[in-house]
Design a protein around this motif. Structure first.
Motif, PDB file in Angstrom:
ATOM      1  N   VAL A 141       0.841  -1.200   0.000  1.00 52.56           N
ATOM      2  CA  VAL A 141       0.000   0.000   0.000  1.00 52.56           C
ATOM      3  C   VAL A 141       0.874   1.248   0.000  1.00 52.56           C
ATOM      4  O   VAL A 141       0.586   2.234  -0.694  1.00 52.56           O
ATOM      5  N   ALA A 142       1.960   1.220   0.786  1.00 55.86           N
ATOM      6  CA  ALA A 142       2.877   2.369   0.824  1.00 55.86           C
ATOM      7  C   ALA A 142       3.500   2.613  -0.544  1.00 55.86           C
ATOM      8  O   ALA A 142       3.587   3.765  -1.007  1.00 55.86           O
ATOM      9  N   VAL A 143       3.933   1.550  -1.219  1.00 57.41           N
ATOM     10  CA  VAL A 143       4.522   1.699  -2.553  1.00 57.41           C
ATOM     11  C   VAL A 143       3.495   2.270  -3.527  1.00 57.41           C
ATOM     12  O   VAL A 143       3.807   3.142  -4.354  1.00 57.41           O
ATOM     13  N   GLY A 144       2.251   1.794  -3.434  1.00 60.68           N
ATOM     14  CA  GLY A 144       1.198   2.334  -4.292  1.00 60.68           C
ATOM     15  C   GLY A 144       1.000   3.817  -4.082  1.00 60.68           C
ATOM     16  O   GLY A 144       0.805   4.578  -5.043  1.00 60.68           O
ATOM     17  N   LEU A 173      -4.585   6.694   2.849  1.00 57.67           N
ATOM     18  CA  LEU A 173      -3.653   5.866   2.081  1.00 57.67           C
ATOM     19  C   LEU A 173      -4.356   4.731   1.342  1.00 57.67           C
ATOM     20  O   LEU A 173      -3.766   4.114   0.457  1.00 57.67           O
ATOM     21  N   LEU A 174      -5.615   4.472   1.707  1.00 56.95           N
ATOM     22  CA  LEU A 174      -6.306   3.298   1.173  1.00 56.95           C
ATOM     23  C   LEU A 174      -6.997   3.608  -0.154  1.00 56.95           C
ATOM     24  O   LEU A 174      -8.175   3.305  -0.355  1.00 56.95           O
ATOM     25  N   HIS A 175      -6.262   4.207  -1.066  1.00 60.86           N
ATOM     26  CA  HIS A 175      -6.741   4.442  -2.428  1.00 60.86           C
ATOM     27  C   HIS A 175      -6.849   3.101  -3.148  1.00 60.86           C
ATOM     28  O   HIS A 175      -6.068   2.172  -2.877  1.00 60.86           O
ATOM     29  N   PRO A 176      -7.824   2.936  -4.051  1.00 64.08           N
ATOM     30  CA  PRO A 176      -7.964   1.639  -4.743  1.00 64.08           C
ATOM     31  C   PRO A 176      -6.678   1.158  -5.404  1.00 64.08           C
ATOM     32  O   PRO A 176      -6.356  -0.033  -5.339  1.00 64.08           O
ATOM     33  N   PHE A 177      -5.919   2.067  -6.032  1.00 58.68           N
ATOM     34  CA  PHE A 177      -4.671   1.638  -6.655  1.00 58.68           C
ATOM     35  C   PHE A 177      -3.674   1.175  -5.599  1.00 58.68           C
ATOM     36  O   PHE A 177      -2.953   0.179  -5.798  1.00 58.68           O
ATOM     37  N   GLY A 228       0.078  -2.087 -13.946  1.00 56.93           N
ATOM     38  CA  GLY A 228       0.765  -1.459 -15.075  1.00 56.93           C
ATOM     39  C   GLY A 228      -0.200  -0.762 -16.014  1.00 56.93           C
ATOM     40  O   GLY A 228       0.061   0.366 -16.464  1.00 56.93           O
ATOM     41  N   VAL A 229      -1.316  -1.413 -16.301  1.00 60.20           N
ATOM     42  CA  VAL A 229      -2.335  -0.795 -17.158  1.00 60.20           C
ATOM     43  C   VAL A 229      -2.902   0.443 -16.483  1.00 60.20           C
ATOM     44  O   VAL A 229      -3.111   1.487 -17.128  1.00 60.20           O
ATOM     45  N   TRP A 230      -3.153   0.346 -15.193  1.00 61.12           N
ATOM     46  CA  TRP A 230      -3.697   1.476 -14.428  1.00 61.12           C
ATOM     47  C   TRP A 230      -2.724   2.648 -14.453  1.00 61.12           C
ATOM     48  O   TRP A 230      -3.129   3.803 -14.623  1.00 61.12           O
ATOM     49  N   LEU A 231      -1.433   2.375 -14.270  1.00 58.89           N
ATOM     50  CA  LEU A 231      -0.429   3.440 -14.338  1.00 58.89           C
ATOM     51  C   LEU A 231      -0.417   4.108 -15.709  1.00 58.89           C
ATOM     52  O   LEU A 231      -0.247   5.322 -15.822  1.00 58.89           O
ATOM     53  N   ALA A 232      -0.599   3.301 -16.754  1.00 65.73           N
ATOM     54  CA  ALA A 232      -0.533   3.840 -18.113  1.00 65.73           C
ATOM     55  C   ALA A 232      -1.741   4.699 -18.450  1.00 65.73           C
ATOM     56  O   ALA A 232      -1.623   5.706 -19.158  1.00 65.73           O
ATOM     57  N   LEU A 264       4.975   5.636 -17.239  1.00 63.61           N
ATOM     58  CA  LEU A 264       5.543   4.639 -18.145  1.00 63.61           C
ATOM     59  C   LEU A 264       6.292   5.262 -19.322  1.00 63.61           C
ATOM     60  O   LEU A 264       6.898   4.534 -20.109  1.00 63.61           O
ATOM     61  N   SER A 265       6.268   6.580 -19.436  1.00 63.60           N
ATOM     62  CA  SER A 265       7.067   7.212 -20.484  1.00 63.60           C
ATOM     63  C   SER A 265       8.558   6.996 -20.258  1.00 63.60           C
ATOM     64  O   SER A 265       9.370   7.125 -21.174  1.00 63.60           O
ATOM     65  N   SER A 266       8.915   6.649 -19.031  1.00 70.16           N
ATOM     66  CA  SER A 266      10.318   6.378 -18.733  1.00 70.16           C
ATOM     67  C   SER A 266      10.835   5.182 -19.524  1.00 70.16           C
ATOM     68  O   SER A 266      12.040   5.082 -19.797  1.00 70.16           O
ATOM     69  N   TYR A 267       9.939   4.290 -19.932  1.00 73.24           N
ATOM     70  CA  TYR A 267      10.368   3.130 -20.715  1.00 73.24           C
ATOM     71  C   TYR A 267      10.719   3.523 -22.146  1.00 73.24           C
ATOM     72  O   TYR A 267      11.517   2.847 -22.798  1.00 73.24           O
TER      73      TYR A 267
END
Length: 387
Positions: A141-144, A173-177, A228-232, A264-267
């Motif tokens: 959760v912290a990483v999210g 902190l309890l966001h769905p992502f 990953g899809v959510w981040l994109a 993900l633009s970093s890729y």
């Protein structure tokens, strides 16, 4: 002094960014299977003897494994003081819950065997479950939340101010992502714990561990892909839009940061970092396959590779950001402006180069001495077995 002059400040900053990642990954690879085994305990052990077998696979090593957690916290404190100040104050309640759960573990190990009553031992078994599952979930959760950005800002004199009231510092902190990231973390470590039990146990215990570990690995891969899809598609990234002063002062307000676009633009900018998510998927998939086939050493190694890839992908995706701010993007902490001084980082590096090999050598020796399976005969006939 010659070496000090040869290693530039910007290189030291990157080295310590990498070392922080190594310490966090080391914690996940070692104490991660301890947490996974603890979370699996009530489900893979049906009898008291079976549960004692499970506990004795980690009983001799879990304390040593926590060294990585201590080293990680110390590295954050000494190498990245602003990160320590913001994260430990903003995530205070979450940190308190994690530490409380970790404190329960040694108490449960100590007191479980003091009485023979089934109710007594079952209660401590569930305490061990909590001490494994809760940190595994909340670390994710912290990483999210780090990927989402954290609601803090810095005053002109660099004092961190965290927005929100006392309760929001936990429930906010309890966001769905973030919960999805927590699910990935929990399932990943459940798989890792199952891989450890697959190596260290036999009979019904290992059969149940393999069954749960396979399911957990599949959940970890699916959750990682969804994240990953959510981040994109649904989460804005951060970018430095001013000139980057890699040797500049440790002042986060020195740079101008904007929010927008995708992490993900970093890729596209650094295609080589694709190796991290590939390691995450391949390692996890091969660990699942190993559990299905009953392979032991290779399964644990594949699990370690998967965890390494998943965690590394977060740091490589965010680089150079360490802790972005949603309230004031210019207050975001980066590798280039949130470190200790050149001299401090250099001294710490020298100390690390001396003591890290000693820690690795000692840890390797311990695992070599304790190599082999724990059987029911071991826990019923050996008086040295206390768990």
């Amino acid at each position: 002094m010659i070496l000090y002059e040869l290693i530039d400040f910007d290189i030291l900053r990157v080295i310590w960014w990498g070392l922080l990642g190594v310490l966090l990954i080391g914690f996940a690879l070692t104490d991660g299977f301890d947490m996974g085994v603890g979370a699996l305990l009530p489900f893979v052990g049906r009898t008291d003897v079976e549960r004692r077998v499970v506990l004795n696979t980690i009983g001799p090593v879990w304390e040593g494994n926590q060294v990585w957690f201590i080293l990680g916290g110390g590295a954050i404190f000494a190498a990245w003081p602003p990160l320590y100040a913001v994260s430990f104050s903003g995530f205070y309640l979450a940190m308190f819950v994690i530490l409380a759960a970790l404190i329960v573990r040694p108490v449960a190990f100590t007191y479980r065997s003091k009485r023979d009553g089934a109710g007594w031992r079952t209660a401590w078994d569930w305490a061990l479950f909590t001490s494994g599952a809760v940190p595994a979930l909340l670390f994710g959760v912290a990483v999210g939340n780090v990927l989402l950005g954290v609601p803090f800002h810095l005053t002109e004199d660099l004092m961190p101010m965290y927005d929100g009231n006392f309760a929001s510092k936990f429930f906010g902190l309890l966001h769905p992502f973030a919960l999805l990231a927590g699910l990935v973390s929990l399932s990943m470590l459940l798989m890792h714990g199952a891989a450890w039990l697959n190596l260290k146990t036999e009979g019904p215990v290992v059969a149940r561990a393999r069954s749960i570990g396979i399911k957990a690995g599949l959940v970890a891969m699916a959750g990682y892909a969804l994240a990953g899809v959510w981040l994109a598609l649904g989460i804005d990234g951060f970018a430095i839009v001013s000139e980057v002063a890699v040797n500049g002062p440790s002042n986060p307000l020195y740079s101008e940061v904007s929010r927008g676009g995708s992490w993900l633009s970093s890729y596209a900018d650094r295609p080589w970092i694709t190796i991290a998510p590939v390691m995450g998927f391949v390692g996890t998939a091969m660990a699942v396959r190993g559990l299905q086939a009953g392979r032991e050493v290779s399964t644990l190694l594949w699990s370690k590779l998967g965890i390494t890839g998943i965690i590394a992908s977060v740091g490589l995706t965010m680089f150079p950001f360490i802790l972005p701010s949603t309230v004031d993007p210019n207050s975001s902490l980066t590798v280039w402006d949130a470190s200790s001084s050149h001299q401090t980082l250099f001294i710490m590096l020298v100390v690390t180069l001396i003591f890290m090999p000693l820690i690795l050598a000692y840890t390797s020796w311990v695992y070599k001495v304790l190599w082999g399976k724990v059987t029911e005969a071991d826990v019923t006939e050996n008086n040295d077995t206390v768990y």
